[in-house]
Motif scaffolding. Structure first.
Motif, PDB file in Angstrom:
ATOM      1  N   VAL A  64       0.838  -1.202   0.000  1.00 44.03           N
ATOM      2  CA  VAL A  64       0.000   0.000   0.000  1.00 44.03           C
ATOM      3  C   VAL A  64       0.873   1.252   0.000  1.00 44.03           C
ATOM      4  O   VAL A  64       0.609   2.216  -0.741  1.00 44.03           O
ATOM      5  CB  VAL A  64      -0.954  -0.006   1.222  1.00 44.03           C
ATOM      6  CG1 VAL A  64      -1.669   1.338   1.342  1.00 44.03           C
ATOM      7  CG2 VAL A  64      -1.960  -1.127   1.091  1.00 44.03           C
ATOM      8  N   ARG A  65       1.933   1.244   0.819  1.00 45.45           N
ATOM      9  CA  ARG A  65       2.835   2.402   0.881  1.00 45.45           C
ATOM     10  C   ARG A  65       3.488   2.655  -0.478  1.00 45.45           C
ATOM     11  O   ARG A  65       3.656   3.796  -0.896  1.00 45.45           O
ATOM     12  CB  ARG A  65       3.910   2.168   1.950  1.00 45.45           C
ATOM     13  CG  ARG A  65       3.422   2.191   3.391  1.00 45.45           C
ATOM     14  CD  ARG A  65       3.093   3.611   3.834  1.00 45.45           C
ATOM     15  NE  ARG A  65       4.272   4.466   3.849  1.00 45.45           N
ATOM     16  CZ  ARG A  65       5.054   4.641   4.928  1.00 45.45           C
ATOM     17  NH1 ARG A  65       4.753   4.023   6.068  1.00 45.45           N
ATOM     18  NH2 ARG A  65       6.081   5.456   4.869  1.00 45.45           N
ATOM     19  N   ILE A  66       3.861   1.580  -1.173  1.00 48.09           N
ATOM     20  CA  ILE A  66       4.469   1.721  -2.494  1.00 48.09           C
ATOM     21  C   ILE A  66       3.483   2.355  -3.466  1.00 48.09           C
ATOM     22  O   ILE A  66       3.827   3.260  -4.231  1.00 48.09           O
ATOM     23  CB  ILE A  66       4.939   0.353  -3.026  1.00 48.09           C
ATOM     24  CG1 ILE A  66       6.125  -0.158  -2.204  1.00 48.09           C
ATOM     25  CG2 ILE A  66       5.339   0.451  -4.508  1.00 48.09           C
ATOM     26  CD1 ILE A  66       6.516  -1.587  -2.527  1.00 48.09           C
ATOM     27  N   SER A  67       2.239   1.870  -3.434  1.00 46.90           N
ATOM     28  CA  SER A  67       1.249   2.371  -4.382  1.00 46.90           C
ATOM     29  C   SER A  67       0.876   3.830  -4.136  1.00 46.90           C
ATOM     30  O   SER A  67       0.448   4.540  -5.040  1.00 46.90           O
ATOM     31  CB  SER A  67      -0.026   1.517  -4.312  1.00 46.90           C
ATOM     32  OG  SER A  67      -0.705   1.705  -3.072  1.00 46.90           O
ATOM     33  N   ARG A  68       1.085   4.281  -2.895  1.00 44.34           N
ATOM     34  CA  ARG A  68       0.697   5.647  -2.544  1.00 44.34           C
ATOM     35  C   ARG A  68       1.884   6.575  -2.333  1.00 44.34           C
ATOM     36  O   ARG A  68       1.720   7.769  -2.091  1.00 44.34           O
ATOM     37  CB  ARG A  68      -0.146   5.632  -1.272  1.00 44.34           C
ATOM     38  CG  ARG A  68      -1.481   4.921  -1.422  1.00 44.34           C
ATOM     39  CD  ARG A  68      -2.257   4.976  -0.133  1.00 44.34           C
ATOM     40  NE  ARG A  68      -3.631   4.506  -0.292  1.00 44.34           N
ATOM     41  CZ  ARG A  68      -4.537   4.514   0.674  1.00 44.34           C
ATOM     42  NH1 ARG A  68      -4.210   4.971   1.867  1.00 44.34           N
ATOM     43  NH2 ARG A  68      -5.761   4.069   0.449  1.00 44.34           N
ATOM     44  N   GLY A  69       3.084   6.023  -2.397  1.00 41.82           N
ATOM     45  CA  GLY A  69       4.262   6.812  -2.093  1.00 41.82           C
ATOM     46  C   GLY A  69       4.908   7.443  -3.303  1.00 41.82           C
ATOM     47  O   GLY A  69       4.364   7.454  -4.408  1.00 41.82           O
ATOM     48  N   ALA A  70       6.124   7.963  -3.085  1.00 45.21           N
ATOM     49  CA  ALA A  70       6.888   8.618  -4.145  1.00 45.21           C
ATOM     50  C   ALA A  70       7.628   7.567  -4.970  1.00 45.21           C
ATOM     51  O   ALA A  70       8.858   7.519  -5.005  1.00 45.21           O
ATOM     52  CB  ALA A  70       7.858   9.625  -3.534  1.00 45.21           C
ATOM     53  N   VAL A  71       6.842   6.704  -5.609  1.00 46.77           N
ATOM     54  CA  VAL A  71       7.396   5.617  -6.412  1.00 46.77           C
ATOM     55  C   VAL A  71       6.851   5.733  -7.833  1.00 46.77           C
ATOM     56  O   VAL A  71       5.630   5.836  -8.023  1.00 46.77           O
ATOM     57  CB  VAL A  71       7.003   4.242  -5.818  1.00 46.77           C
ATOM     58  CG1 VAL A  71       7.519   3.111  -6.695  1.00 46.77           C
ATOM     59  CG2 VAL A  71       7.555   4.098  -4.410  1.00 46.77           C
TER      60      VAL A  71
END
Length: 369
Positions: A64-71
């Protein structure tokens, strides 16, 4: 006479030999939304109603963090594919966890009529006779020779997708134990993680990369120690000159330690290469760290007098306290299959892994009960 009743007990493939994981969920992290964290935790527990649900929750939180982060989208795709390749690899290898395996590296350009190819075929045949399966990169040359000598039933192929060399050799093509990789790093992870020994024949940049990768991970304690053999055809000088470079430059300039030479063996004799690998598991089974304690599992207990001599000779690898021969630690209760194995337990500073390799060699020749 050794009972060897533990020989086929599989080691959990934590190739780092790392610490026993805590059952606590305190390390899971957060998505930044408390309500979502609670949903993830509940779903993870519903899917995996065991201590492992914390790891699943952590993985889901990370996704979830990856999908919502600076990626970037490209990085997201790379992370997803890398994890997928790791999952597939584990699924393919899992049914064979009780069988030891040797990874074979070498040039894709070696022809079937060349002595290095013939030597590789014979070596893989001998390892099959000793009960080992073979892992290769699935390509032509030395890789094909390894699969040919081992035979399809005893082979794995870790194929890398390249624009000029993407098809698997005929000895592993179409087999269920052939795995396709997009990334070299996930492929190399499988080589190091799944192998119980590695043998390198003469090769180019890829061979150097693979053997130095394994050697570096072992030397720095990031991967468990296992035999590394650099094998030439009879009379060959490829690895002899390589070893000369290591001695005259790395060692002379104090860039490595003298004990690091215990981490690998250079030979042009097939039987010596086979013996180096087979004898490594003569009494030694595996090791892992539990907190700050190194736990070395044995096939058979060592005679008390022989153990006292061993403890004296290798007192330098003990960070504090004393070396003990005993049963399993309470923290190892989750590894039921290895519960009855005798152990040597000591506090180890996780340095000088070459010296630890010498300790394992000494264990293998010590008198057993």
């Amino acid at each position: 006479m050794s009972k060897r009743k533990h020989r086929d007990v599989p080691q959990e493939k934590d190739f780092t030999g790392g610490m026993i994981n805590s059952a606590s969920c305190s390390y899971v992290g957060t998505t930044g939304e408390k309500a979502l964290d609670e949903k993830i935790s509940a779903l993870a527990k519903e899917i995996d109603n065991s201590e492992g649900f914390c790891l699943l929750a952590e993985l889901m939180t990370t996704a979830v963090r990856i999908s919502r982060g600076a990626v970037s989208q490209g990085d997201f795709k790379m992370m997803n594919r890398a994890l997928k390749e790791m999952r597939i690899s584990s699924e393919v290898f899992n049914p064979y966890s009780h069988i030891k395996k040797v990874g074979i590296f070498g040039s894709a350009r070696t022809k079937p009529e060349e002595v290095e190819y013939i030597t590789t075929v014979k070596f893989a045949e001998r390892m099959r006779e000793e009960g080992f399966m073979t892992i290769t990169g699935a390509g032509p040359g030395i890789m094909a020779a390894g699969n040919e000598g081992a035979g399809r039933e005893n082979s794995f192929g870790l194929n890398i997708s390249l624009p000029f060399e993407s098809s698997a050799n005929p000895f592993i093509a179409g087999d269920e134990k052939l795995i396709d990789y997009n990334y070299f790093f996930t492929r190399k992870l499988s080589f190091v993680k799944e192998a119980d020994a590695a043998v390198a024949m003469p090769g180019g940049f890829g061979t150097m990369d693979e053997i130095f990768e394994a050697m570096t991970l072992i030397q720095t304690g990031k991967a468990v120690i296992y035999p590394l053999v650099l094998l030439d055809a009879k009379g060959g000088t490829y690895w002899k000159f390589w070893n000369q470079f290591i001695e005259e430059h790395l060692m002379r300039l104090n860039l490595i330690s003298e004990s690091d030479f215990a981490l690998f063996k250079v030979t042009d004799d097939i039987e010596e290469a086979v013996s180096e690998i087979v004898n490594f598991y003569r009494n030694f089974h595996s090791y892992r760290f539990v907190g700050d304690k190194l736990v070395v599992r044995l096939q058979d207990a060592i005679d008390p007098d022989a153990f006292d001599n061993l403890a004296t000779e290798f007192a330098d690898i003990v960070k504090s306290g004393t070396m003990q021969q005993r049963g399993a630690l309470p923290e190892e209760e989750n590894e039921v299959e290895m519960a009855e194995m005798p152990r040597i337990v000591l506090r180890h500073g996780r340095g000088d892994m070459g010296r630890l390799r010498q300790f394992i060699d000494a264990i293998n020749v010590a008198t057993i009960v």
